[in-house]
Design a protein around this motif. Structure first.
Motif, PDB file in Angstrom:
ATOM      1  N   ARG A  51      40.582  42.625  41.351  1.00  0.00           N
ATOM      2  CA  ARG A  51      40.793  41.155  42.092  1.00  0.00           C
ATOM      3  C   ARG A  51      39.261  40.856  42.654  1.00  0.00           C
ATOM      4  O   ARG A  51      38.386  41.760  42.532  1.00  0.00           O
ATOM      5  CB  ARG A  51      41.731  41.308  43.052  1.00  0.00           C
ATOM      6  CG  ARG A  51      43.125  41.360  42.570  1.00  0.00           C
ATOM      7  CD  ARG A  51      44.283  41.712  43.465  1.00  0.00           C
ATOM      8  NE  ARG A  51      45.677  41.761  42.836  1.00  0.00           N
ATOM      9  CZ  ARG A  51      45.791  42.491  41.879  1.00  0.00           C
ATOM     10  NH1 ARG A  51      45.184  43.507  41.518  1.00  0.00           N
ATOM     11  NH2 ARG A  51      47.059  42.397  41.181  1.00  0.00           N
ATOM     12  N   GLY A  52      39.263  39.654  42.937  1.00  0.00           N
ATOM     13  CA  GLY A  52      38.008  39.200  43.541  1.00  0.00           C
ATOM     14  C   GLY A  52      37.390  39.890  44.465  1.00  0.00           C
ATOM     15  O   GLY A  52      35.991  40.220  44.555  1.00  0.00           O
ATOM     16  N   GLN A  53      38.189  40.307  45.892  1.00  0.00           N
ATOM     17  CA  GLN A  53      37.470  41.497  46.694  1.00  0.00           C
ATOM     18  C   GLN A  53      37.175  42.637  46.138  1.00  0.00           C
ATOM     19  O   GLN A  53      36.126  43.338  46.836  1.00  0.00           O
ATOM     20  CB  GLN A  53      38.239  41.313  47.945  1.00  0.00           C
ATOM     21  CG  GLN A  53      39.559  42.112  47.488  1.00  0.00           C
ATOM     22  CD  GLN A  53      40.952  41.225  46.951  1.00  0.00           C
ATOM     23  OE1 GLN A  53      40.470  40.317  46.152  1.00  0.00           O
ATOM     24  NE2 GLN A  53      42.030  41.446  47.408  1.00  0.00           N
ATOM     25  N   GLU A  54      37.827  43.153  45.324  1.00  0.00           N
ATOM     26  CA  GLU A  54      37.567  44.427  44.705  1.00  0.00           C
ATOM     27  C   GLU A  54      36.183  44.507  43.862  1.00  0.00           C
ATOM     28  O   GLU A  54      35.465  45.337  43.925  1.00  0.00           O
ATOM     29  CB  GLU A  54      38.709  44.846  43.839  1.00  0.00           C
ATOM     30  CG  GLU A  54      39.984  45.283  44.412  1.00  0.00           C
ATOM     31  CD  GLU A  54      41.117  45.500  43.672  1.00  0.00           C
ATOM     32  OE1 GLU A  54      41.974  46.253  43.949  1.00  0.00           O
ATOM     33  OE2 GLU A  54      41.244  44.810  42.480  1.00  0.00           O
ATOM     34  N   ILE A  55      35.904  43.403  43.118  1.00  0.00           N
ATOM     35  CA  ILE A  55      34.745  43.508  42.277  1.00  0.00           C
ATOM     36  C   ILE A  55      33.342  43.082  43.383  1.00  0.00           C
ATOM     37  O   ILE A  55      32.424  43.787  43.037  1.00  0.00           O
ATOM     38  CB  ILE A  55      34.627  42.239  41.444  1.00  0.00           C
ATOM     39  CG1 ILE A  55      35.662  42.422  40.282  1.00  0.00           C
ATOM     40  CG2 ILE A  55      33.224  41.799  40.853  1.00  0.00           C
ATOM     41  CD1 ILE A  55      35.890  41.337  39.252  1.00  0.00           C
ATOM     42  N   SER A  56      33.585  42.045  44.452  1.00  0.00           N
ATOM     43  CA  SER A  56      32.569  42.060  45.082  1.00  0.00           C
ATOM     44  C   SER A  56      32.318  43.233  45.993  1.00  0.00           C
ATOM     45  O   SER A  56      31.104  43.588  46.294  1.00  0.00           O
ATOM     46  CB  SER A  56      33.231  40.845  46.246  1.00  0.00           C
ATOM     47  OG  SER A  56      33.417  39.792  45.713  1.00  0.00           O
ATOM     48  N   ASN A  57      33.240  44.219  46.342  1.00  0.00           N
ATOM     49  CA  ASN A  57      32.998  45.247  47.032  1.00  0.00           C
ATOM     50  C   ASN A  57      32.026  46.231  46.186  1.00  0.00           C
ATOM     51  O   ASN A  57      31.483  47.300  46.738  1.00  0.00           O
ATOM     52  CB  ASN A  57      34.280  46.199  47.422  1.00  0.00           C
ATOM     53  CG  ASN A  57      34.644  45.848  48.755  1.00  0.00           C
ATOM     54  OD1 ASN A  57      33.851  45.356  49.762  1.00  0.00           O
ATOM     55  ND2 ASN A  57      35.841  45.829  49.203  1.00  0.00           N
ATOM     56  N   LYS A  58      32.282  46.139  44.794  1.00  0.00           N
ATOM     57  CA  LYS A  58      31.498  46.959  43.854  1.00  0.00           C
ATOM     58  C   LYS A  58      30.071  46.432  43.753  1.00  0.00           C
ATOM     59  O   LYS A  58      28.989  47.281  43.491  1.00  0.00           O
ATOM     60  CB  LYS A  58      32.145  46.963  42.451  1.00  0.00           C
ATOM     61  CG  LYS A  58      33.365  47.682  42.373  1.00  0.00           C
ATOM     62  CD  LYS A  58      34.173  47.523  41.047  1.00  0.00           C
ATOM     63  CE  LYS A  58      35.377  48.732  41.158  1.00  0.00           C
ATOM     64  NZ  LYS A  58      35.213  49.823  41.518  1.00  0.00           N
ATOM     65  N   VAL A  59      29.861  45.042  44.064  1.00  0.00           N
ATOM     66  CA  VAL A  59      28.425  44.647  43.892  1.00  0.00           C
ATOM     67  C   VAL A  59      27.753  44.967  45.204  1.00  0.00           C
ATOM     68  O   VAL A  59      26.652  45.417  44.908  1.00  0.00           O
ATOM     69  CB  VAL A  59      28.767  42.989  43.838  1.00  0.00           C
ATOM     70  CG1 VAL A  59      27.293  42.407  44.025  1.00  0.00           C
ATOM     71  CG2 VAL A  59      29.334  42.705  42.480  1.00  0.00           C
ATOM     72  N   VAL A  60      28.237  44.669  46.231  1.00  0.00           N
ATOM     73  CA  VAL A  60      27.817  45.133  47.485  1.00  0.00           C
ATOM     74  C   VAL A  60      28.862  45.636  48.305  1.00  0.00           C
ATOM     75  O   VAL A  60      29.794  45.050  48.921  1.00  0.00           O
ATOM     76  CB  VAL A  60      26.975  43.976  48.302  1.00  0.00           C
ATOM     77  CG1 VAL A  60      26.654  44.459  49.653  1.00  0.00           C
ATOM     78  CG2 VAL A  60      25.839  43.339  47.390  1.00  0.00           C
ATOM     79  N   PRO A  61      28.646  47.010  48.917  1.00  0.00           N
ATOM     80  CA  PRO A  61      29.821  47.720  49.651  1.00  0.00           C
ATOM     81  C   PRO A  61      30.151  46.701  50.777  1.00  0.00           C
ATOM     82  O   PRO A  61      28.978  46.294  51.690  1.00  0.00           O
ATOM     83  CB  PRO A  61      29.118  48.937  50.099  1.00  0.00           C
ATOM     84  CG  PRO A  61      28.433  49.329  48.787  1.00  0.00           C
ATOM     85  CD  PRO A  61      27.770  48.060  48.306  1.00  0.00           C
ATOM     86  N   GLY A  62      31.082  46.515  51.113  1.00  0.00           N
ATOM     87  CA  GLY A  62      31.652  45.785  52.262  1.00  0.00           C
ATOM     88  C   GLY A  62      31.585  44.206  52.087  1.00  0.00           C
ATOM     89  O   GLY A  62      32.321  43.341  52.964  1.00  0.00           O
TER      90      GLY A  62
END
Length: 418
Positions: A89-100
């Motif tokens: 999901r969107g937030q899971e991918i974003s956490n992989k790009v930049v933690p948090g």
């Protein structure tokens, strides 16, 4: 060489046959994801924004619609493809790009969804006011109760798909009829689609339309719906492409029909009601009963948008903490109750409906930017190669929304004070 080409051709035909077979067997999911996204966008804010801006810019507003549709396609097809390829999901991918970052985006999405849902609740109140003369705030409170009862049904996702499809089709057909009756200047609208009279004054409309169509939670609605059905992987990209583009075109058709309907009314010199602009369009176009018909349309739009907003925002909020993951319905109920209470205390339904779209427009560059970065990371997308033209399309969408978002701040401040 000939045998090689023949083999490739046969493989392509076989793949195309498999794609069509999959789409045919998943029609409800296809239409459900399309209309969940579309009806989430085609809410009270959508109707009010289109009426207000058409009355302000006349035929030149067609240019804002065109630019917003192009940006919408660039944003949505990038986001949907990367989410379904990875299965995240969107937030899971974003956490992989930049933690948090995913946590920050979840909060932003929830904030934008809350702002939009306040507008949805307000729009439902306007709809009941148009139908029965009921006080807008009482209508808003009743809508909140109805939405909660619908959403907590045991067959929630199936009902969501079917209701979204039916309401989307009904709204398009009614607005198309009003457009024909209002008899707008089609030629003038076509010319100004490409040659607007005052392009720089269309910055706020563009960012508002983009925010109202793919900003914040809306662009993730259909993609998260697909993921919730267990569909993920590169093999589903044809299905994703079709769904993403169909969703944007559905909202584009509705926006264009409504724009032309409003244009046909305002060019005759009619001044739209400041309390309920789109309702006065229906009333002037088809007589006294038009206000009641509009009431049905905006109430239906509001109900479907409340469901879409609450559902998608909950898919972000539930990942903030493990204790929230299995409490989707509780999150939805709290979400709807809070948005209703805020509207009841603030008021200003028309201003809220326009401002909500702009807020979601400000969120889009952050969410889309994170997805574009993820599309280039093999640690996230594996051996998937994101098309260069889509990446460029997405980058342009990010740049345009940042620029228009900055310039729209002053307009938003003036609107709220007014």
């Amino acid at each position: 060489m000939g045998e090689h080409l023949k083999h490739n051709s046969n493989q392509q035909l076989k793949q195309r046959g498999q794609d069509l077979k999959f789409i045919k067997s998943h029609k409800r999911l296809l239409y459900g994801s399309v209309f969940l996204m579309a009806t989430s966008a085609i809410g009270p804010a959508f109707l009010t924004q289109t009426a207000v801006f058409t009355a302000q810019f006349y035929a030149s507003f067609a240019f804002a619609i065109l630019i917003s549709i192009l940006i919408d396609i660039g944003a949505q097809i990038n986001i949907w493809r990367v989410l379904v390829v990875t299965g995240f999901r969107g937030q899971e991918i974003s956490n992989k790009v930049v933690p948090g970052l995913g946590t920050i985006i979840s909060i932003l999405i929830a904030f934008g969804g809350l702002a939009f849902n306040i507008g949805n609740i307000a729009g439902a109140g306007l709809g009941l006011n148009a139908m029965f003369g009921l006080d807008v705030k009482w209508g808003a409170a009743m809508t909140a109760i109805f939405s909660i009862l619908i959403f907590i049904s045991k067959s929630g996702q199936k009902i969501m798909d079917i209701v979204s499809m039916i309401l989307g089709i009904v709204m398009i057909l009614i607005v198309a009829y009003v457009m024909v009756v209002s008899n707008p200047p089609y030629g003038d609208a076509l010319v100004h689609t490409f040659v607007p009279e005052y392009p720089f004054k269309l910055i706020l409309p563009i960012i508002t339309l983009v925010g109202g169509t793919v900003g914040g939670y809306i662009t993730f609605a259909g993609a998260h719906r697909i993921l919730d059905s267990g569909i993920k992987g590169k093999e589903y990209l044809p299905f994703v492409n079709r769904s993403a583009i169909a969703g944007i075109l559905t909202t584009g058709i509705m926006r264009t029909l409504l724009f032309l309907a409003v244009l046909g009314v305002v060019v005759t010199g009619v001044t739209l009601s400041t309390d309920n602009p789109p309702a006065s369009v229906f009333e002037h176009a088809i007589g006294p009963i038009g206000k009641n018909i509009f009431g049905i349309v905006i109430f239906a739009a509001a109900m479907s948008s409340v469901i879409g907003s609450a559902y998608t925002s909950a898919t972000f909020l539930r990942t903030l903490h493990q204790s929230l993951f299995n409490k989707n319905n509780l999150i939805v109920i709290i979400f709807i109750v809070i948005s209703t209470l805020i509207f009841l205390s603030i008021g200003k339904p028309v201003s809220l409906l326009i401002i909500a779209g702009a807020i979601n427009g400000w969120i889009l560059p952050i969410t889309l930017g994170a997805i574009l970065i993820a599309s280039l990371k093999k640690s996230i997308v594996g051996d998937y190669k994101h098309p260069t033209w889509m990446l460029i399309f997405g980058i342009i969408a990010v740049i345009v929304t940042i620029i228009t978002g900055i310039f729209s701040l002053q307009d938003i401040a003036s609107l709220w004070k007014g």
